[in-house]
Design a protein around this motif. Structure first.
Motif, PDB file in Angstrom:
ATOM      1  N   ARG A 238       0.821  -1.214   0.000  1.00  0.00           N
ATOM      2  CA  ARG A 238       0.000   0.000   0.000  1.00  0.00           C
ATOM      3  C   ARG A 238       0.856   1.266   0.000  1.00  0.00           C
ATOM      4  O   ARG A 238       0.334   2.366   0.119  1.00  0.00           O
ATOM      5  N   ASP A 239       2.155   1.116  -0.103  1.00  0.00           N
ATOM      6  CA  ASP A 239       3.041   2.284  -0.112  1.00  0.00           C
ATOM      7  C   ASP A 239       3.108   2.870  -1.519  1.00  0.00           C
ATOM      8  O   ASP A 239       2.625   2.275  -2.492  1.00  0.00           O
ATOM      9  N   LEU A 240       3.739   4.052  -1.639  1.00  0.00           N
ATOM     10  CA  LEU A 240       3.792   4.745  -2.917  1.00  0.00           C
ATOM     11  C   LEU A 240       4.518   3.924  -3.990  1.00  0.00           C
ATOM     12  O   LEU A 240       4.084   3.882  -5.147  1.00  0.00           O
ATOM     13  N   LEU A 241       5.629   3.295  -3.625  1.00  0.00           N
ATOM     14  CA  LEU A 241       6.364   2.514  -4.615  1.00  0.00           C
ATOM     15  C   LEU A 241       5.531   1.349  -5.140  1.00  0.00           C
ATOM     16  O   LEU A 241       5.537   1.059  -6.345  1.00  0.00           O
ATOM     17  N   SER A 242       4.809   0.687  -4.261  1.00  0.00           N
ATOM     18  CA  SER A 242       3.965  -0.432  -4.690  1.00  0.00           C
ATOM     19  C   SER A 242       2.842   0.039  -5.605  1.00  0.00           C
ATOM     20  O   SER A 242       2.534  -0.603  -6.617  1.00  0.00           O
ATOM     21  N   LEU A 243       2.222   1.163  -5.246  1.00  0.00           N
ATOM     22  CA  LEU A 243       1.152   1.694  -6.090  1.00  0.00           C
ATOM     23  C   LEU A 243       1.669   2.035  -7.477  1.00  0.00           C
ATOM     24  O   LEU A 243       1.029   1.733  -8.487  1.00  0.00           O
ATOM     25  N   LEU A 244       2.843   2.664  -7.540  1.00  0.00           N
ATOM     26  CA  LEU A 244       3.416   3.024  -8.834  1.00  0.00           C
ATOM     27  C   LEU A 244       3.847   1.790  -9.626  1.00  0.00           C
ATOM     28  O   LEU A 244       3.656   1.714 -10.847  1.00  0.00           O
ATOM     29  N   ALA A 245       4.432   0.817  -8.933  1.00  0.00           N
ATOM     30  CA  ALA A 245       5.006  -0.348  -9.617  1.00  0.00           C
ATOM     31  C   ALA A 245       3.954  -1.270 -10.201  1.00  0.00           C
ATOM     32  O   ALA A 245       4.266  -2.069 -11.100  1.00  0.00           O
ATOM     33  N   HIS A 246       2.709  -1.177  -9.708  1.00  0.00           N
ATOM     34  CA  HIS A 246       1.680  -2.115 -10.169  1.00  0.00           C
ATOM     35  C   HIS A 246       0.553  -1.455 -10.946  1.00  0.00           C
ATOM     36  O   HIS A 246      -0.311  -2.163 -11.473  1.00  0.00           O
ATOM     37  N   ASP A 247       0.532  -0.151 -11.040  1.00  0.00           N
ATOM     38  CA  ASP A 247      -0.519   0.507 -11.820  1.00  0.00           C
ATOM     39  C   ASP A 247      -0.113   0.509 -13.298  1.00  0.00           C
ATOM     40  O   ASP A 247       1.026   0.833 -13.628  1.00  0.00           O
ATOM     41  N   PRO A 248      -1.020   0.166 -14.199  1.00  0.00           N
ATOM     42  CA  PRO A 248      -0.670   0.124 -15.629  1.00  0.00           C
ATOM     43  C   PRO A 248      -0.145   1.454 -16.169  1.00  0.00           C
ATOM     44  O   PRO A 248       0.656   1.475 -17.104  1.00  0.00           O
ATOM     45  N   ALA A 249      -0.559   2.570 -15.564  1.00  0.00           N
ATOM     46  CA  ALA A 249      -0.139   3.876 -16.067  1.00  0.00           C
ATOM     47  C   ALA A 249       1.272   4.248 -15.648  1.00  0.00           C
ATOM     48  O   ALA A 249       1.897   5.130 -16.257  1.00  0.00           O
ATOM     49  N   THR A 250       1.799   3.589 -14.609  1.00  0.00           N
ATOM     50  CA  THR A 250       3.091   4.020 -14.059  1.00  0.00           C
ATOM     51  C   THR A 250       4.127   2.912 -13.946  1.00  0.00           C
ATOM     52  O   THR A 250       5.304   3.201 -13.709  1.00  0.00           O
ATOM     53  N   LYS A 251       3.741   1.670 -14.064  1.00  0.00           N
ATOM     54  CA  LYS A 251       4.739   0.617 -13.949  1.00  0.00           C
ATOM     55  C   LYS A 251       5.666   0.681 -15.161  1.00  0.00           C
ATOM     56  O   LYS A 251       5.264   1.055 -16.255  1.00  0.00           O
ATOM     57  N   ALA A 252       6.939   0.342 -14.935  1.00  0.00           N
ATOM     58  CA  ALA A 252       7.930   0.540 -15.999  1.00  0.00           C
ATOM     59  C   ALA A 252       8.906  -0.611 -16.086  1.00  0.00           C
ATOM     60  O   ALA A 252      10.053  -0.446 -16.519  1.00  0.00           O
ATOM     61  N   ASP A 253       8.489  -1.781 -15.668  1.00  0.00           N
ATOM     62  CA  ASP A 253       9.340  -2.970 -15.732  1.00  0.00           C
ATOM     63  C   ASP A 253      10.712  -2.673 -15.111  1.00  0.00           C
ATOM     64  O   ASP A 253      10.805  -2.226 -13.997  1.00  0.00           O
ATOM     65  N   ASP A 254      11.775  -2.905 -15.857  1.00  0.00           N
ATOM     66  CA  ASP A 254      13.120  -2.719 -15.315  1.00  0.00           C
ATOM     67  C   ASP A 254      13.813  -1.486 -15.904  1.00  0.00           C
ATOM     68  O   ASP A 254      15.021  -1.485 -16.134  1.00  0.00           O
ATOM     69  N   ALA A 255      13.058  -0.428 -16.153  1.00  0.00           N
ATOM     70  CA  ALA A 255      13.609   0.783 -16.767  1.00  0.00           C
ATOM     71  C   ALA A 255      13.519   1.938 -15.782  1.00  0.00           C
ATOM     72  O   ALA A 255      12.539   2.682 -15.785  1.00  0.00           O
ATOM     73  N   PRO A 256      14.528   2.113 -14.915  1.00  0.00           N
ATOM     74  CA  PRO A 256      14.457   3.153 -13.882  1.00  0.00           C
ATOM     75  C   PRO A 256      14.216   4.549 -14.431  1.00  0.00           C
ATOM     76  O   PRO A 256      13.557   5.369 -13.793  1.00  0.00           O
ATOM     77  N   GLU A 257      14.757   4.836 -15.630  1.00  0.00           N
ATOM     78  CA  GLU A 257      14.577   6.177 -16.171  1.00  0.00           C
ATOM     79  C   GLU A 257      13.108   6.494 -16.445  1.00  0.00           C
ATOM     80  O   GLU A 257      12.719   7.656 -16.543  1.00  0.00           O
ATOM     81  N   LYS A 258      12.271   5.449 -16.525  1.00  0.00           N
ATOM     82  CA  LYS A 258      10.857   5.673 -16.814  1.00  0.00           C
ATOM     83  C   LYS A 258      10.002   5.832 -15.562  1.00  0.00           C
ATOM     84  O   LYS A 258       8.839   6.215 -15.665  1.00  0.00           O
TER      85      LYS A 258
END
Length: 430
Positions: A238-258
């Motif tokens: 439920r933390d910010l990183l988890s929300l970003l990492a799993h939302d289709p609009a913000t997840k970026a696989d293994d591309a930190p620059e994204k």
């Protein structure tokens, strides 16, 4: 400054700034000059622009040419016109800074931008990804934790000796909250506001110091990559990183620059409004001892004092937009491709919109009439969390200390984008 009044040095500095501002031809104004912010001498420069040239063109600066929007109503109008006034990184983003010529074509692409540097519809989808953490139920869950932490921080403050309020209270409280929001290792929490300051303060004064700064930033952000990869592998966080990492609009696989742009945005935004408003509020009360006395006599004024502190401090000094078409603002035509700076610090002192704007009034009739959080689609997502932290910390301060005295000159952040404090010496009378 033990008596809480404005010092003679403050008055002399203010008088000199006023004389310079009114003696300088308008076409030579450099309102963005860092010294105005580090010395707290910006006010007469913006005062004169609001009166004589509220939509002002700076033809030459280290950022190139730009327009300054200085009145409250014009700022609201600009913020409401996101179709023609872009915040997208493709058009320059949200700061006056221009990328170096050798930055490369992809350095400022939308794929690497935070959602604040995007236009709809991508902005809306990415902002929505982290919105749950700022919802009413989430804030209600966070408040007892914020209160217990604030109480512990305040209970450990020394009595009768001078200490740095920024370090011991403002940074400590906000770093603890950031660590919670990111589920960042708690023992390393101070790295989060530290990287925020590194980003906002610009290049170091020497090449060697800049290399060291870049190396330390890389080390901190590498930790974020490791945490992101961990959260991306595990569902349910439920933390910010988890929300970003799993939302289709913000997840970026293994591309930190994204995804790093959004992480940096949330570190900076999560730290600076609250951190600098905590320090700025105490400084303002010391500069206005009658208001401090009024607060001590009636702590129920805290809810109206909180937005007044944020207005007075204006922790985000400006936001940039770039015209996608010719736009008329305040009788001036902004041409397609030109950039504007919406100066929140000026709008928050606008005599035409806010009654007695140059007075700090904790019982102001309309305390929420200010520009500090922006307007429209980019209005600050964490506004309610910031206000709650300020309210709680002041409730806990008043429950313990009749007075916290400013004991010397503050040192302000070397930035014209975030208006904040690096150091504020204070003393709690024994």
């Amino acid at each position: 400054m033990a008596d809480g009044a404005m010092t003679r040095a403050d008055e002399a500095r203010a008088d000199e700034a006023r004389a310079r501002a009114y003696a300088t031809p308008l076409d030579q104004f450099q309102v963005h000059a860092i010294e105005h912010f580090t010395d707290d001498t910006l006010w007469p420069w913006f005062e004169r622009l609001r009166a004589e040239d509220p939509v002002h063109y700076t033809a030459e600066s280290e950022y190139g040419p730009f327009w300054s929007i200085t009145r409250y109503a014009d700022i609201v109008a600009c913020e409401s016109d996101s179709a023609r006034l872009s915040s997208s990184s493709m058009h320059g983003g949200i700061t006056l800074f221009e990328p170096p010529e050798d930055a490369g074509p992809g350095a400022f692409s939308e794929d690497r931008a935070s959602f604040i540097s995007l236009d709809p519809p991508r902005h809306d989808a990415q902002r929505k990804a982290v919105a749950p953490i700022f919802s009413t139920p989430s804030l209600a869950e966070l408040e007892p934790l914020i209160r217990s932490r604030a109480a512990k921080i305040l209970d450990e403050l020394p009595i009768g000796e001078t200490f740095d309020f920024v370090d011991k209270v403002a940074v400590e409280l906000t770093s603890q909250m950031l660590a919670t929001l990111f589920d960042f290792p708690f023992e390393e929490r101070r790295l989060l506001p530290k990287v925020s300051d590194m980003i906002l303060s610009g290049p170091a004064e020497s090449h060697e110091a800049e290399i060291a700064r870049q190396g330390e930033m890389y080390m901190i952000l590498t930790k974020m990559v490791e945490l992101w990869n961990d959260r991306a592998r595990n569902q349910g966080g439920r933390d910010l990183l988890s929300l970003l990492a799993h939302d289709p609009a913000t997840k970026a696989d293994d591309a930190p620059e994204k995804y790093m742009g959004n992480i940096i945005l949330l570190i900076v935004a999560g730290s600076d409004t609250t951190r600098h408003s905590i320090s700025g509020g105490l400084h303002a009360l010391n500069q206005h001892p009658a208001e401090y006395a009024k607060l001590r006599a009636n702590p129920e004024l805290i809810p109206s004092m909180v937005p007044e502190i944020i207005r007075w401090q204006s922790p985000v000094a400006y936001m940039r937009r770039t015209a996608l078409d010719d736009v008329e603002i305040g009788g001036k035509t902004i041409r397609k491709g030109e950039k504007i700076a919406m100066w929140y610090v000026s709008g928050n002192r606008d005599e035409t919109a806010i009654e007695r704007p140059n007075e700090f009034l904790i019982d102001r009739a309309r305390p929420r009439q200010h520009a500090a959080f922006g307007f429209g689609i980019h209005r600050c997502l964490g506004q309610r969390l910031a206000e709650m932290q300020l309210r709680v910390v002041w409730e806990e301060i008043l429950a313990r200390f009749p007075l916290i005295e400013v004991a010397g000159e503050p040192r302000r952040l070397r930035s014209n984008f975030v208006k904040g404090y690096e150091y504020l010496p204070v003393r709690i009378p024994g």
